[in-house]
Write an enzyme that holds these catalytic residues in place. Structure first.
Site, mmCIF file in Angstrom:
data_model
loop_
_atom_site.group_PDB
_atom_site.id
_atom_site.type_symbol
_atom_site.label_atom_id
_atom_site.label_comp_id
_atom_site.label_asym_id
_atom_site.label_seq_id
_atom_site.Cartn_x
_atom_site.Cartn_y
_atom_site.Cartn_z
ATOM 1 N N SER A 49 72.850 -18.293 48.736
ATOM 2 C CA SER A 49 71.659 -18.286 48.734
ATOM 3 C C SER A 49 71.555 -18.362 47.284
ATOM 4 O O SER A 49 72.246 -18.613 46.361
ATOM 5 C CB SER A 49 71.077 -16.851 49.063
ATOM 6 O OG SER A 49 71.519 -15.882 48.199
ATOM 7 N N ARG A 80 62.566 -16.475 59.812
ATOM 8 C CA ARG A 80 61.239 -17.058 59.867
ATOM 9 C C ARG A 80 61.329 -18.375 60.386
ATOM 10 O O ARG A 80 62.315 -19.214 59.791
ATOM 11 C CB ARG A 80 60.834 -16.740 58.636
ATOM 12 C CG ARG A 80 60.298 -15.330 58.439
ATOM 13 C CD ARG A 80 59.376 -14.729 59.133
ATOM 14 N NE ARG A 80 58.993 -13.220 58.940
ATOM 15 C CZ ARG A 80 59.718 -12.218 59.651
ATOM 16 N NH1 ARG A 80 60.678 -12.451 60.288
ATOM 17 N NH2 ARG A 80 59.348 -11.059 58.947
ATOM 18 N N GLU A 126 53.187 -17.808 67.369
ATOM 19 C CA GLU A 126 53.559 -16.602 68.337
ATOM 20 C C GLU A 126 52.581 -15.883 68.820
ATOM 21 O O GLU A 126 51.587 -15.664 68.031
ATOM 22 C CB GLU A 126 54.533 -15.911 67.600
ATOM 23 C CG GLU A 126 55.828 -16.511 67.089
ATOM 24 C CD GLU A 126 56.870 -15.501 66.717
ATOM 25 O OE1 GLU A 126 56.705 -14.300 66.542
ATOM 26 O OE2 GLU A 126 57.825 -15.995 65.798
ATOM 27 N N HIS A 139 60.930 -13.749 70.311
ATOM 28 C CA HIS A 139 60.968 -12.982 68.802
ATOM 29 C C HIS A 139 61.346 -11.314 69.226
ATOM 30 O O HIS A 139 60.660 -10.544 68.994
ATOM 31 C CB HIS A 139 59.708 -12.869 68.199
ATOM 32 C CG HIS A 139 59.695 -12.599 66.704
ATOM 33 N ND1 HIS A 139 58.866 -12.805 65.920
ATOM 34 C CD2 HIS A 139 60.827 -11.895 66.060
ATOM 35 C CE1 HIS A 139 59.128 -12.556 64.492
ATOM 36 N NE2 HIS A 139 60.340 -11.927 64.560
#
Length: 319
Positions: free
Chosen positions: A176, A238, A267, A286
């Site tokens: 990251s 996400r 969604e 989800h």
């Protein structure tokens, strides 16, 4: 006169059984909505006259317009302690207290591994074939032991993901923007030299980053093109972190072996959304945080937050 409380997006109809709402006594009348309100107009119309709203995760955006059009709203309770779709400044401006709840990272870790294993061993395809008279054995499973797991993000979900990968005998690397070699070493994994190196060398890539300006669209067509044709991508973080059109193209063209996703740009997912029919895709609606224990935590602490607000001492206030 009691306050009116709306519980939003109770899709499974379990909010009532996951907490003891009776402790609120006659001070609060609770209405639970199982349908999703897809527009601001629908949401405002449904919530007119409610002083308290309980919303689940980031299913329903609360921009400034919503607060402006709901002058009677006094308390908004959101599950989790971070919510990117609630305009906290606007809530404060309109005198609305926003409270959160605790949230466990264990359910999303477990679901991510369910998806990864399902991809690797063709579980859905084989189960469907067995139950519908299809061929007896049609897929060739991908091994985990000795393969490389690349984690984009090494936080509260990435770290347990790494531990489980190591337990499977995988080589685990992570990357990251802010990850250091020391933090990676503490988790027992190797720091990838770059995002590109991680993508090019991993057999399984799993996304565990928060969505922000730096991560939105982090994986686009150029990045997906770096992945091995035998590699798999898993995203339970996400949807916007991965360019959805680029992912669909990679799946349709067979440029990666497959993907598993639990998050989407819209969604609930519309019936005609291309993600519903994409090849080489294992998709779930989800479910990352959807577990009995987590819902008991969410709704139990929502009840606690409402009681504390009524007593004049709000708890876990956001903003």
């Amino acid at each position: 006169m009691s306050l009116r409380c709306a519980v939003l997006d109770d899709y499974q109809g379990v909010a009532e059984s996951c907490a003891d709402w009776s402790v609120l006594g006659g001070e609060v009348t609770v209405t639970r909505f199982r349908e999703h309100f897809g527009t601001v107009d629908e949401l405002v119309a449904a919530l007119d006259g409610y002083e308290v709203v309980v919303t689940l995760r980031e299913r329903v955006p609360f921009p400034a317009e919503v607060f402006a059009r709901l002058p009677g709203l006094r308390l908004l309770v959101a599950s989790g302690m971070r919510n990117s779709v609630i305009d906290l400044a606007a809530a404060a401006e309109h005198g609305v207290t926003v409270c959160g709840t605790e949230s466990s990272s264990t359910p999303p870790v477990e679901l991510t591994w369910a998806l990864l294993l399902g991809l690797a061993r063709g579980v859905v395809e084989e189960s469907t074939a067995l139950r519908t008279g299809g061929p007896w054995q049609s897929t060739l499973g991908a091994d985990l032991h000795g393969r490389r797991l690349g984690l984009l993000g090494l936080g509260k979900i990435g770290v347990p993901m790494a531990r489980i990968g190591l337990a499977f005998g995988m080589e685990v690397t992570a990357w990251s923007a802010n990850l250091t070699a020391e933090r990676a070493e503490a988790a027992g994994v190797t720091l990838a030299a770059s995002k590109e190196e991680l993508l090019a060398s991993s057999d399984f890539v799993s996304v565990h980053l928060a969505l922000g300006d730096r991560t939105r669209g982090l994986l686009g067509a150029p990045e997906l093109a770096l992945m091995k044709p035998t590699a798999y991508l898993v995203n339970t973080s996400r949807a916007a972190i991965v360019d959805q059109d680029a992912l669909l193209a990679a799946l349709h063209e067979g440029r990666i072996a497959g993907a598993a996703v639990d998050v989407f740009d819209l969604e609930p997912l519309p019936a005609d959304h291309p993600m519903r029919t994409a090849p080489r895709l294992l998709a779930t609606p989800h479910l990352g945080y959807v577990s009995r224990a987590n819902y008991e935590r969410y709704y139990g602490q929502a009840v606690e937050a409402i009681g504390a607000f009524l007593a004049g001492s709000p708890v876990r206030v956001l903003g």
